[in-house]
Design an enzyme around this catalytic site. Structure first.
Site, PDB file in Angstrom:
ATOM      1  N   ASP A 187       0.756  -1.307  -0.237  1.00  0.00           N
ATOM      2  CA  ASP A 187      -0.088  -0.067   0.003  1.00  0.00           C
ATOM      3  C   ASP A 187       0.854   1.154  -0.030  1.00  0.00           C
ATOM      4  O   ASP A 187       1.615   1.513   1.118  1.00  0.00           O
ATOM      5  CB  ASP A 187      -1.010   0.013   1.369  1.00  0.00           C
ATOM      6  CG  ASP A 187      -1.829   1.291   1.369  1.00  0.00           C
ATOM      7  OD1 ASP A 187      -1.683   2.011   0.746  1.00  0.00           O
ATOM      8  OD2 ASP A 187      -2.571   1.334   2.584  1.00  0.00           O
ATOM      9  N   LYS A 245       2.945  11.252  -3.241  1.00  0.00           N
ATOM     10  CA  LYS A 245       2.100  10.404  -4.111  1.00  0.00           C
ATOM     11  C   LYS A 245       1.172  11.611  -4.818  1.00  0.00           C
ATOM     12  O   LYS A 245       0.750  11.344  -5.907  1.00  0.00           O
ATOM     13  CB  LYS A 245       1.264   9.573  -3.210  1.00  0.00           C
ATOM     14  CG  LYS A 245       0.159   8.743  -4.127  1.00  0.00           C
ATOM     15  CD  LYS A 245      -0.464   7.957  -2.924  1.00  0.00           C
ATOM     16  CE  LYS A 245      -1.529   6.893  -3.525  1.00  0.00           C
ATOM     17  NZ  LYS A 245      -2.063   6.170  -2.551  1.00  0.00           N
ATOM     18  N   GLU A 303      -6.940   0.532  -4.510  1.00  0.00           N
ATOM     19  CA  GLU A 303      -6.996   0.275  -3.171  1.00  0.00           C
ATOM     20  C   GLU A 303      -8.520  -0.222  -2.669  1.00  0.00           C
ATOM     21  O   GLU A 303      -8.274  -0.946  -1.880  1.00  0.00           O
ATOM     22  CB  GLU A 303      -6.638   1.744  -2.556  1.00  0.00           C
ATOM     23  CG  GLU A 303      -5.107   2.087  -2.788  1.00  0.00           C
ATOM     24  CD  GLU A 303      -5.160   3.664  -2.534  1.00  0.00           C
ATOM     25  OE1 GLU A 303      -6.017   4.387  -2.271  1.00  0.00           O
ATOM     26  OE2 GLU A 303      -3.875   3.905  -2.988  1.00  0.00           O
ATOM     27  N   ASP A 356     -13.133   5.365   2.149  1.00  0.00           N
ATOM     28  CA  ASP A 356     -11.872   5.524   2.428  1.00  0.00           C
ATOM     29  C   ASP A 356     -11.530   6.944   2.842  1.00  0.00           C
ATOM     30  O   ASP A 356     -11.296   7.844   1.999  1.00  0.00           O
ATOM     31  CB  ASP A 356     -10.917   5.028   1.367  1.00  0.00           C
ATOM     32  CG  ASP A 356      -9.430   5.346   1.893  1.00  0.00           C
ATOM     33  OD1 ASP A 356      -9.074   5.774   2.595  1.00  0.00           O
ATOM     34  OD2 ASP A 356      -8.552   4.692   0.992  1.00  0.00           O
TER      35      ASP A 356
HETATM   36  P1  ADP Z   1      -3.665   8.547   4.063  1.00  0.00           P
HETATM   37  O1  ADP Z   1      -4.337   7.397   3.393  1.00  0.00           O
HETATM   38  O2  ADP Z   1      -3.830   9.881   3.752  1.00  0.00           O
HETATM   39  O3  ADP Z   1      -2.160   8.174   4.060  1.00  0.00           O
HETATM   40  P2  ADP Z   1      -4.340   7.443   6.724  1.00  0.00           P
HETATM   41  O4  ADP Z   1      -5.125   6.505   6.365  1.00  0.00           O
HETATM   42  O5  ADP Z   1      -3.035   6.608   7.411  1.00  0.00           O
HETATM   43  O6  ADP Z   1      -3.973   8.395   5.698  1.00  0.00           O
HETATM   44  O7  ADP Z   1      -4.981   8.253   7.791  1.00  0.00           O
HETATM   45  C1  ADP Z   1      -4.401   9.277   8.658  1.00  0.00           C
HETATM   46  C2  ADP Z   1      -5.718   9.993   9.431  1.00  0.00           C
HETATM   47  O8  ADP Z   1      -6.109   9.076  10.297  1.00  0.00           O
HETATM   48  C3  ADP Z   1      -4.938  11.131  10.202  1.00  0.00           C
HETATM   49  O9  ADP Z   1      -5.630  12.379  10.112  1.00  0.00           O
HETATM   50  C4  ADP Z   1      -4.785  10.525  11.572  1.00  0.00           C
HETATM   51  O10 ADP Z   1      -4.903  11.949  12.488  1.00  0.00           O
HETATM   52  C5  ADP Z   1      -6.205   9.861  11.477  1.00  0.00           C
HETATM   53  N1  ADP Z   1      -6.251   8.748  12.770  1.00  0.00           N
HETATM   54  C6  ADP Z   1      -5.427   7.743  12.838  1.00  0.00           C
HETATM   55  N2  ADP Z   1      -5.711   7.025  14.131  1.00  0.00           N
HETATM   56  C7  ADP Z   1      -6.685   7.795  14.606  1.00  0.00           C
HETATM   57  C8  ADP Z   1      -7.572   7.604  15.670  1.00  0.00           C
HETATM   58  N3  ADP Z   1      -7.316   6.734  16.531  1.00  0.00           N
HETATM   59  N4  ADP Z   1      -8.587   8.315  15.949  1.00  0.00           N
HETATM   60  C9  ADP Z   1      -9.003   9.154  15.038  1.00  0.00           C
HETATM   61  N5  ADP Z   1      -8.341   9.632  13.832  1.00  0.00           N
HETATM   62  C10 ADP Z   1      -7.224   8.834  13.543  1.00  0.00           C
HETATM   63 MG    MG Z   2      -4.855   5.625   2.603  1.00  0.00          MG
END
Ligand code: ADP
Ligand code: MG
Length: 620
Positions: A25, A86, A185, A207
């Protein structure tokens, strides 16, 4: 505790026979690599036990650093530390300059309109930077699995266009990774939940990450996934939750919202921590610049409900796009860190009228699905079954036809892989070459679509206009890459091109082009009708001109010739007029007045042909 791998004799390849394959991923903020080990598909951890790799790359004079340490250097060494690469993949300099205002990097332009970021190690393209992340994941996987990889399935957003997919493949090649397949994805997430093995039906993948929101509607039929529609918002995510909370904190503390970058980062960090704590707690205590207060879940909901509502609006639009009724959706899969927020789960569940699936860690679900698919593609599956995964193209693909019109060959949202052919013909007598102009977009006029490639078909044997049959075939492979070929059917001459644009469309452009096409549908129709009249007029003028040159003197008297010429001139004067109806009327007039001439010509050619025949007969 070690677990024994349990397998039916003869059904599972022995471990040493297994071909090592992984799922990756490659995310905007975070990336992961997963693989099947001891019967369980799970993310692979680095030496420190971390499974998540920050998608951050920092260039030092003598080495490259990837991951959390690099991310932490973003503020101290902004020019050499690249985050969210990205978002730059497959983009042209122009696209990137638009984003550029918000980005702290120094950009320069490469030969192919590709943007480069100036670092201590010289200019680096997004593809090279991405390759550093993939290399780190490959090395991790080889260390953990104890061997070389035969390949990887790498996931990309469903809306990624040709250029963005190609850039991702190029990055893998630079990282010395064999790409078994690029996989969307959302499809990967559905596979992780084993939905491909369940009853047939429609699945929604929601997502919500840090900076982007994607919704995808998939249909499963006979073990085959088909992406019906995709939608989303490239500027909506958990970061916006952070901003909303930060604004609230500043308001409560009576502080100015106009902060220096350092101070802004600080309050955003405070807000982000508060948000993540509210996932498991009902209230959080906060203190900022002397102010102390409590943020309750209720207040938090007031702040983020409008943001969640925006995501739900995209969901409804995607459902409409896919022509699916709400009650046909039989599973909703949650992906992305922000779907941990209970309020998000609650409102999404409310909208779809069913509990969303949340059992698999929303950060890991995409990598896990990719790893499952990688196992199959590497040929390790017991029953050798191959899951066929179908995706859709985000914008229509087509060709330029006479009059600057876009002729759609593959309409948007068609599932891939796909091949479609259409026949075209020549416009002029004796035309020996044809320009094939490949376009992407929804509008009727090519000026409003995006040009992808041009190539020429030469060596068409001389024939009268409209007699040559040229079959143009569009083929989009499973990775979403397009190739176009053209073939003249009588002679078999052929030309083809693999469409690899130097840069692709931005999501914003896609959204804008779609919006435009809906709004302008009426206007476009009128424009198309006008162009068609103009082309018809031009064609008629050329035909009459040619006929006059050959037979005008022989078959017409002077008065007849002059009458035709007057009507021709009248039509010529109307060619550039925006009045389609006037053109149409004049075409009719000219046709009527040349009818008798045409009849006489036909008569005389038939006579000539019969005469020829008789001559031949006599000779025999
Ligand atoms: P991306 O797909 O953009 O790379 P992610 O899927 O990793 O991002 O998600 C990141 C987001 O998820 C961030 O805004 C982070 O603050 C939020 N996040 C991660 N863990 C938690 C949680 N336990 N509660 C709320 N938000 C969360
Ligand atoms: Mg993501």
């Amino acid at each position: 505790m070690a677990l024994l791998q349990i397998a039916e004799p003869g059904q599972s390849p022995k471990p040493h026979q297994r071909r090592l394959a992984v799922g990756i991923d490659l995310g905007t903020t975070n990336s992961l690599v997963a693989a099947l080990r001891s019967g369980v598909t799970a993310p692979l951890a680095d030496a420190a036990g971390e499974v998540i790799l920050s998608s951050a790359v920092r260039y030092h004079a003598d080495r490259v650093e990837v991951g959390r340490a690099a991310k932490q250097a973003a503020s101290s060494d902004p020019l050499n530390t690249i985050l969210s690469v990205k978002r730059l993949m497959g983009r042209g300099v122009g696209d990137v300059m638009q984003l550029g205002g918000q980005l702290p990097y120094r950009f320069s332009e490469g030969e192919s309109q590709m943007p480069f970021i100036e670092t201590v190690q010289g200019p680096k393209s997004p593809v090279e930077i991405s390759a550093e992340i993939l290399r780190a994941l490959r090395e991790r996987a080889e260390a953990v699995l104890g061997g070389e990889l035969v390949g990887a399935v790498i996931t990309v957003p469903a809306y990624f266009d040709d250029a963005q997919r190609q850039a991702t493949k190029d990055a893998a090649r630079l990282a010395n990774l064999n790409v078994l397949r690029l996989l969307n994805e959302p499809t990967a997430a559905a596979v992780a939940y084993g939905l491909d093995r369940q009853a047939e039906g429609v699945v929604a993948i929601y997502d919500l990450g840090g900076g982007t929101f994607d919704i995808s509607i998939l249909r499963l039929t006979k073990g085959v996934f088909e992406v019906l529609a995709t939608g989303g918002d490239t500027a909506l995510g958990g970061d916006d939750f952070d901003h909303a909370i930060a604004g609230w904190i500043l308001g409560q503390a009576g502080a100015s919202a106009d902060l220096a970058p350092g101070a802004q980062r600080e309050v955003l960090k405070l807000a982000c921590d508060a948000k993540e704590r509210l996932t498991t707690e009902d209230t959080v205590e906060l203190s900022y610049a002397g102010w102390q207060g409590v943020l309750t879940r209720d207040t938090f909901h007031d702040l983020i409900d409008p943001l969640i509502a925006r995501s739900l609006k995209s969901c409804r639009r995607a459902l409409r796009d896919s022509a699916v009724e709400l009650d046909e959706v039989h599973a909703v899969v949650m992906v992305g860190g922000s779907t941990r927020v209970p309020r998000v789960r609650e409102l999404v569940g409310e909208m779809f009228g069913r509990e969303p699936l949340t059992d698999i860690d929303p950060d890991e679900v995409v990598a896990i699905g990719a790893a499952i698919q990688a196992e199959t593609l590497a040929g390790n599956n017991r029953d050798g079954e191959e899951l066929l995964l179908l995706d859709v193209i985000p914008l229509s693909l087509g060709l330029e036809t006479m009059g600057g019109l876009m002729e759609k060959v593959i309409p948007r949202n068609t599932t891939i892989p796909v091949a479609r052919a259409q026949e075209f013909t020549t416009y002029k007598d004796g035309q020996s070459a044809m320009m094939i102009h490949v376009l992407q977009g929804e509008r009727e006029l090519i000026a409003d679509c995006r040009s992808l490639a041009r190539f020429e078909l030469r060596g068409i044997p001389p024939m009268v206009a409209g007699a040559a049959k040229i079959r143009v075939t569009f083929q989009v492979d499973a990775d979403g890459l397009l190739s176009v070929s053209a073939r003249e059917l009588a002679s078999g001459v052929e030309a083809s091109i693999q469409v690899k644009p130097s840069y692709g469309l931005t999501d914003g452009e896609i959204a804008r082009m779609l919006e435009d096409s809906f709004q302008k549908a009426g206007e476009d129709k009128a424009a198309r009708a006008l162009r068609e009249q103009q082309v018809d007029a031009q064609r008629l003028l050329e035909a009459v001109e040619a006929a006059l040159a050959v037979d005008g003197d022989r078959l017409l008297d002077e008065e007849e010739r002059d009458a035709i010429k007057v009507q021709m001139q009248a039509l010529r004067e109307l060619l550039d007029s925006p009045d389609g109806i006037a053109i149409e009327r004049q075409i009719k007039r000219l046709s009527q007045i040349t009818d008798a001439f045409a009849a006489r010509r036909l008569d005389s050619t038939v006579k000539a042909a019969l005469a020829g025949r008789q001559l031949n007969d006599i000779e025999e």
